[in-house]
Scaffold this motif. Structure first.
Motif, PDB file in Angstrom:
ATOM      1  N   CYS A 170      10.772  -9.552 -45.856  1.00  0.00           N
ATOM      2  CA  CYS A 170       9.827  -9.709 -46.962  1.00  0.00           C
ATOM      3  C   CYS A 170       9.850 -11.138 -47.497  1.00  0.00           C
ATOM      4  N   ALA A 171      11.027 -11.759 -47.518  1.00  0.00           N
ATOM      5  CA  ALA A 171      11.123 -13.143 -47.977  1.00  0.00           C
ATOM      6  C   ALA A 171      10.321 -14.062 -47.070  1.00  0.00           C
ATOM      7  N   THR A 172      10.444 -13.860 -45.764  1.00  0.00           N
ATOM      8  CA  THR A 172       9.693 -14.674 -44.803  1.00  0.00           C
ATOM      9  C   THR A 172       8.202 -14.449 -44.955  1.00  0.00           C
ATOM     10  N   ARG A 173       7.804 -13.190 -45.107  1.00  0.00           N
ATOM     11  CA  ARG A 173       6.387 -12.862 -45.261  1.00  0.00           C
ATOM     12  C   ARG A 173       5.805 -13.518 -46.518  1.00  0.00           C
ATOM     13  N   ALA A 174       6.562 -13.494 -47.604  1.00  0.00           N
ATOM     14  CA  ALA A 174       6.099 -14.099 -48.851  1.00  0.00           C
ATOM     15  C   ALA A 174       5.994 -15.616 -48.729  1.00  0.00           C
ATOM     16  N   ASN A 175       6.964 -16.228 -48.057  1.00  0.00           N
ATOM     17  CA  ASN A 175       6.941 -17.679 -47.874  1.00  0.00           C
ATOM     18  C   ASN A 175       5.762 -18.117 -47.015  1.00  0.00           C
ATOM     19  N   VAL A 176       5.477 -17.347 -45.974  1.00  0.00           N
ATOM     20  CA  VAL A 176       4.332 -17.660 -45.106  1.00  0.00           C
ATOM     21  C   VAL A 176       3.026 -17.529 -45.888  1.00  0.00           C
ATOM     22  N   ALA A 177       2.924 -16.467 -46.688  1.00  0.00           N
ATOM     23  CA  ALA A 177       1.717 -16.265 -47.495  1.00  0.00           C
ATOM     24  C   ALA A 177       1.535 -17.399 -48.495  1.00  0.00           C
ATOM     25  N   ALA A 178       2.638 -17.833 -49.110  1.00  0.00           N
ATOM     26  CA  ALA A 178       2.562 -18.934 -50.075  1.00  0.00           C
ATOM     27  C   ALA A 178       2.151 -20.237 -49.391  1.00  0.00           C
ATOM     28  N   TYR A 179       2.673 -20.480 -48.188  1.00  0.00           N
ATOM     29  CA  TYR A 179       2.321 -21.683 -47.439  1.00  0.00           C
ATOM     30  C   TYR A 179       0.833 -21.692 -47.084  1.00  0.00           C
ATOM     31  N   ARG A 180       0.333 -20.568 -46.619  1.00  0.00           N
ATOM     32  CA  ARG A 180      -1.083 -20.480 -46.263  1.00  0.00           C
ATOM     33  C   ARG A 180      -1.972 -20.663 -47.485  1.00  0.00           C
ATOM     34  N   ALA A 181      -1.533 -20.137 -48.626  1.00  0.00           N
ATOM     35  CA  ALA A 181      -2.306 -20.291 -49.862  1.00  0.00           C
ATOM     36  C   ALA A 181      -2.370 -21.763 -50.267  1.00  0.00           C
ATOM     37  N   ARG A 182      -1.245 -22.478 -50.114  1.00  0.00           N
ATOM     38  CA  ARG A 182      -1.230 -23.907 -50.439  1.00  0.00           C
ATOM     39  C   ARG A 182      -2.155 -24.690 -49.519  1.00  0.00           C
ATOM     40  N   LYS A 183      -2.141 -24.345 -48.228  1.00  0.00           N
ATOM     41  CA  LYS A 183      -3.001 -25.050 -47.268  1.00  0.00           C
ATOM     42  C   LYS A 183      -4.475 -24.802 -47.569  1.00  0.00           C
ATOM     43  N   ARG A 184      -4.815 -23.564 -47.948  1.00  0.00           N
ATOM     44  CA  ARG A 184      -6.210 -23.263 -48.306  1.00  0.00           C
ATOM     45  C   ARG A 184      -6.633 -24.069 -49.528  1.00  0.00           C
ATOM     46  N   LEU A 185      -5.740 -24.176 -50.507  1.00  0.00           N
ATOM     47  CA  LEU A 185      -6.051 -24.924 -51.717  1.00  0.00           C
ATOM     48  C   LEU A 185      -6.240 -26.402 -51.400  1.00  0.00           C
ATOM     49  N   GLU A 186      -5.370 -26.938 -50.536  1.00  0.00           N
ATOM     50  CA  GLU A 186      -5.497 -28.341 -50.148  1.00  0.00           C
ATOM     51  C   GLU A 186      -6.818 -28.588 -49.426  1.00  0.00           C
ATOM     52  N   GLU A 188      -9.603 -26.827 -49.739  1.00  0.00           N
ATOM     53  CA  GLU A 188     -10.690 -26.705 -50.713  1.00  0.00           C
ATOM     54  C   GLU A 188     -10.788 -27.956 -51.579  1.00  0.00           C
ATOM     55  N   ARG A 189      -9.645 -28.486 -51.979  1.00  0.00           N
ATOM     56  CA  ARG A 189      -9.648 -29.700 -52.795  1.00  0.00           C
ATOM     57  C   ARG A 189     -10.192 -30.882 -52.007  1.00  0.00           C
ATOM     58  N   SER A 190      -9.778 -30.953 -50.731  1.00  0.00           N
ATOM     59  CA  SER A 190     -10.250 -32.036 -49.872  1.00  0.00           C
ATOM     60  C   SER A 190     -11.761 -31.960 -49.694  1.00  0.00           C
ATOM     61  N   ALA A 191     -12.264 -30.746 -49.468  1.00  0.00           N
ATOM     62  CA  ALA A 191     -13.700 -30.557 -49.306  1.00  0.00           C
ATOM     63  C   ALA A 191     -14.430 -30.897 -50.597  1.00  0.00           C
ATOM     64  N   GLY A 192     -13.843 -30.512 -51.731  1.00  0.00           N
ATOM     65  CA  GLY A 192     -14.453 -30.813 -53.021  1.00  0.00           C
ATOM     66  C   GLY A 192     -14.492 -32.296 -53.293  1.00  0.00           C
ATOM     67  N   THR A 193     -13.426 -33.018 -52.912  1.00  0.00           N
ATOM     68  CA  THR A 193     -13.381 -34.468 -53.090  1.00  0.00           C
ATOM     69  C   THR A 193     -14.437 -35.144 -52.236  1.00  0.00           C
ATOM     70  N   GLY A 194     -14.637 -34.628 -51.016  1.00  0.00           N
ATOM     71  CA  GLY A 194     -15.661 -35.183 -50.125  1.00  0.00           C
ATOM     72  C   GLY A 194     -17.053 -35.007 -50.693  1.00  0.00           C
ATOM     73  N   ARG A 195     -17.320 -33.817 -51.260  1.00  0.00           N
ATOM     74  CA  ARG A 195     -18.632 -33.565 -51.856  1.00  0.00           C
ATOM     75  C   ARG A 195     -18.870 -34.454 -53.064  1.00  0.00           C
ATOM     76  N   THR A 196     -17.804 -34.711 -53.839  1.00  0.00           N
ATOM     77  CA  THR A 196     -17.929 -35.567 -55.022  1.00  0.00           C
ATOM     78  C   THR A 196     -18.249 -36.996 -54.614  1.00  0.00           C
ATOM     79  N   ALA A 197     -17.582 -37.460 -53.545  1.00  0.00           N
ATOM     80  CA  ALA A 197     -17.829 -38.818 -53.060  1.00  0.00           C
ATOM     81  C   ALA A 197     -19.250 -38.952 -52.536  1.00  0.00           C
ATOM     82  N   GLU A 198     -19.734 -37.956 -51.802  1.00  0.00           N
ATOM     83  CA  GLU A 198     -21.086 -37.982 -51.269  1.00  0.00           C
ATOM     84  C   GLU A 198     -22.107 -37.985 -52.390  1.00  0.00           C
ATOM     85  N   THR A 199     -21.852 -37.197 -53.418  1.00  0.00           N
ATOM     86  CA  THR A 199     -22.751 -37.158 -54.575  1.00  0.00           C
ATOM     87  C   THR A 199     -22.793 -38.510 -55.257  1.00  0.00           C
TER      88      THR A 199
END
Length: 215
Positions: A170-186, A188-199
Motif C-alpha cells: 500500500c505504501a508503494t501504491r500510494a507513492n506511485v499515485a502521488a508521483y503521477r499526480a505531481r507529474k500531471r500537475l507539472e 498542466e502548469r507547463s501547458a498553462g504557462t505556454g498558453r499564457t505566453a502565446e496569449t
C-alpha cells in the motif's frame, strides 16, 4: 504467548473486511477458526453462530481504530473499555512453550479467558492486547491505512511514529499515485504557462498593428 500477539488478533479480525472495497472474508465458521491459528484449541469451540458474533465484535474494534485514526483519543478509549468490560480476562504468569537455553520456562504474561463461546474468548484477548498496546505506545499508534480505498487497520511500532500504511504494498501504491499526480500537475502548469505566453505574444502583435495603423 506474548502480549503483541494478542493485539495482532484485533488487527486480523478488523481486516477481514474492507468496507470501501465491499469485501468480507468472514463468511463461514472455517474463517472464524482460521483467525485463531492452526494450533489453537480454542478454535474448536467455534460454531456457525460465531460468524455473526465475530462480525459484531469486528465492527466495534474497527470503531476503536477509526476514532484513534481521527485523533479522538477519549472516544477510542471509551469504546475499548466497553469491550474490556463485556469480555473480561484473567492475567496469569505462564511458562508454556517458551524455554531458555537450559530448558527452564521463560515466564511471561498470559491472558486466560473463560468464554461461553469462541467469540467471547477471542474478543477478550484481542481487546486486552489492544489495550496493552494503546497504553504502552499511545492512542496515535492505532491507525487506518491512508492508501485509499484500503483502510486496513495497523499498529504503528515505528520508532518515529511515521507509519501511515498497513503494508509495503500500500505504501508503494500510494507513492506511485502521488508521483503521477505531481507529474500531471507539472504538465498542466507547463501547458498553462505556454498558453499564457502565446496569449501575450498575440496581444503584443495586435498592439503593433494598431500602432502602425495610427501612424
Amino acid at each position: 504467548m506474548e502480549l503483541a500477539s494478542y493485539s495482532d488478533s484485533a488487527v486480523r479480525l478488523v481486516n477481514t473486511e474492507e468496507p470501501a472495497r465491499g469485501t468480507d472474508t468472514l463468511t463461514s465458521v472455517e474463517a472464524v477458526r482460521a483467525l485463531f491459528g492452526p494450533s489453537s484449541q480454542a478454535a474448536r469451540r467455534a460454531a456457525d453462530a460465531d460468524v455473526t458474533r465475530f462480525r459484531s465484535v469486528r465492527a466495534r474494534l474497527r470503531a476503536v481504530f477509526t476514532a484513534a485514526d481521527a485523533g479522538e483519543a477519549t472516544q477510542a478509549v471509551d469504546l475499548l473499555n466497553s469491550l474490556l468490560l463485556e469480555f473480561p480476562v484473567s492475567p496469569q504468569i505462564s511458562g508454556h512453550d517458551y524455554l531458555d537455553d537450559e530448558g527452564h520456562p521463560r515466564w511471561h504474561m498470559h491472558l486466560a479467558d473463560h468464554p461461553s463461546n469462541a467469540t467471547a474468548g477471542y474478543a477478550a484477548t484481542a481487546a486486552m492486547g489492544l489495550a496493552f498496546h494503546l497504553t504502552e505506545y499511545g492512542v496515535d499508534r492505532l491507525g487506518l491505512c491512508q492508501a485509499a480505498p484500503c483502510r486496513n487497520a495497523y499498529l504503528d511500532t515505528s520508532t518515529n511514529r511515521s507509519r501511515r500504511y498497513c503494508s509495503d504494498r500500500c505504501a508503494t501504491r500510494a507513492n506511485v499515485a502521488a508521483y503521477r499526480a505531481r507529474k500531471r500537475l507539472e504538465t498542466e502548469r507547463s501547458a498553462g504557462t505556454g498558453r499564457t505566453a502565446e496569449t501575450g505574444r498575440t496581444a503584443e502583435t495586435s498592439q503593433e498593428i494598431t500602432a502602425r495603423t495610427d501612424r
